[in-house]
Design a protein around this motif. Sequence first.
Motif, PDB file in Angstrom:
ATOM      1  N   SER A 110      19.300 -13.173 -46.610  1.00 47.76           N
ATOM      2  CA  SER A 110      19.443 -14.436 -45.893  1.00 47.76           C
ATOM      3  C   SER A 110      19.839 -14.113 -44.470  1.00 47.76           C
ATOM      4  N   PRO A 111      19.631 -14.884 -43.535  1.00 40.78           N
ATOM      5  CA  PRO A 111      18.877 -16.133 -43.561  1.00 40.78           C
ATOM      6  C   PRO A 111      17.384 -15.865 -43.393  1.00 40.78           C
ATOM      7  N   PRO A 112      16.530 -16.833 -43.765  1.00 46.24           N
ATOM      8  CA  PRO A 112      15.090 -16.639 -43.571  1.00 46.24           C
ATOM      9  C   PRO A 112      14.734 -16.835 -42.095  1.00 46.24           C
ATOM     10  N   ASP A 113      14.182 -15.808 -41.492  1.00 47.22           N
ATOM     11  CA  ASP A 113      13.836 -15.873 -40.075  1.00 47.22           C
ATOM     12  C   ASP A 113      12.409 -16.336 -39.836  1.00 47.22           C
ATOM     13  N   ASN A 114      11.550 -16.144 -40.809  1.00 46.71           N
ATOM     14  CA  ASN A 114      10.120 -16.344 -40.594  1.00 46.71           C
ATOM     15  C   ASN A 114       9.586 -17.480 -41.464  1.00 46.71           C
ATOM     16  N   LEU A 115       8.695 -18.243 -40.897  1.00 48.42           N
ATOM     17  CA  LEU A 115       7.982 -19.288 -41.629  1.00 48.42           C
ATOM     18  C   LEU A 115       6.539 -18.817 -41.768  1.00 48.42           C
ATOM     19  N   VAL A 116       6.071 -18.692 -42.999  1.00 46.80           N
ATOM     20  CA  VAL A 116       4.762 -18.088 -43.264  1.00 46.80           C
ATOM     21  C   VAL A 116       3.894 -19.084 -44.019  1.00 46.80           C
ATOM     22  N   ILE A 117       2.644 -19.193 -43.589  1.00 50.04           N
ATOM     23  CA  ILE A 117       1.660 -20.005 -44.304  1.00 50.04           C
ATOM     24  C   ILE A 117       0.505 -19.086 -44.665  1.00 50.04           C
ATOM     25  N   LEU A 118       0.229 -18.993 -45.968  1.00 49.17           N
ATOM     26  CA  LEU A 118      -0.850 -18.137 -46.472  1.00 49.17           C
ATOM     27  C   LEU A 118      -1.939 -19.015 -47.070  1.00 49.17           C
ATOM     28  N   THR A 119      -3.173 -18.631 -46.827  1.00 45.95           N
ATOM     29  CA  THR A 119      -4.313 -19.330 -47.406  1.00 45.95           C
ATOM     30  C   THR A 119      -5.019 -18.371 -48.344  1.00 45.95           C
ATOM     31  N   LEU A 120      -5.054 -18.716 -49.623  1.00 46.64           N
ATOM     32  CA  LEU A 120      -5.660 -17.876 -50.657  1.00 46.64           C
ATOM     33  C   LEU A 120      -6.841 -18.600 -51.276  1.00 46.64           C
ATOM     34  N   LEU A 121      -7.683 -17.846 -51.956  1.00 45.95           N
ATOM     35  CA  LEU A 121      -8.788 -18.423 -52.707  1.00 45.95           C
ATOM     36  C   LEU A 121      -8.585 -18.093 -54.174  1.00 45.95           C
ATOM     37  N   ASP A 122      -8.715 -19.103 -55.054  1.00 45.04           N
ATOM     38  CA  ASP A 122      -8.624 -18.786 -56.475  1.00 45.04           C
ATOM     39  C   ASP A 122      -9.983 -18.294 -56.958  1.00 45.04           C
ATOM     40  N   GLY A 123     -10.092 -18.013 -58.241  1.00 42.14           N
ATOM     41  CA  GLY A 123     -11.334 -17.468 -58.790  1.00 42.14           C
ATOM     42  C   GLY A 123     -12.525 -18.391 -58.629  1.00 42.14           C
ATOM     43  N   ASN A 124     -12.294 -19.691 -58.505  1.00 48.61           N
ATOM     44  CA  ASN A 124     -13.389 -20.662 -58.365  1.00 48.61           C
ATOM     45  C   ASN A 124     -13.732 -20.946 -56.907  1.00 48.61           C
ATOM     46  N   GLY A 125     -13.097 -20.240 -55.973  1.00 49.39           N
ATOM     47  CA  GLY A 125     -13.351 -20.482 -54.546  1.00 49.39           C
ATOM     48  C   GLY A 125     -12.550 -21.622 -53.973  1.00 49.39           C
ATOM     49  N   LYS A 126     -11.623 -22.189 -54.768  1.00 51.96           N
ATOM     50  CA  LYS A 126     -10.761 -23.262 -54.284  1.00 51.96           C
ATOM     51  C   LYS A 126      -9.655 -22.669 -53.425  1.00 51.96           C
TER      52      LYS A 126
END
Length: 194
Positions: A110-126
């Motif tokens: 702690s404390p959290p210094d970073n804000l992260v946004i990840l974009t992933l694809l599931d097996g169906n391409g969603k």
Amino acid sequence: MNETRLNSLLERKKSAQAHFPQNETEFAETLFRRIDERRKTRRTALLRFAACFLVLSVAAVSVLLLPLTRKAFVTYNPYTGLAETVRLFGEDAAVLFVNDELYTGARSESPPDNLVILTLLDGNGKIIRLSLACSDQDTIYLDTPGISGEIVSSRCDGETLVLDLDLNWNGRRIRTDLPAIRRSGNHYDGREQG
């Protein structure tokens, strides 16, 4: 009045000639000139009315559209909601959004210094969107009915965080390593190549 007097008056009336100050041509010209002047006056008044109506219409439309154009310039910052959630739950709690669903867990640092946004694809391409707060060397533990597993973050260089994801989310296994690149300040963004 007697009949003789009446007949003399009728005779005088028949013999009387009308005297006009203008002849027929002059009278016609004067009449048509007056009619044209009235038409021009009416046309000018109509044009003035139409111009006023047009100006008022444009003003009304611009007043009505002004709030809409202001909204168009407001940009959505996806990191704001994440930062407010961290502030609400405290810096010791792990917060993770999977798409728009909030999950909480425990953190090792702690404390959290970073804000992260990840974009992933599931097996169906969603597309799956993960939003989390972490420090440079952090481990986030999740064990809730919807999601379980851990996320390990480590600093690669001054501009890159590497996130190692090992999660079970609604029966799906998410196992990947993703680099997250600094976008601005403490905001990071990472995308899985599909």
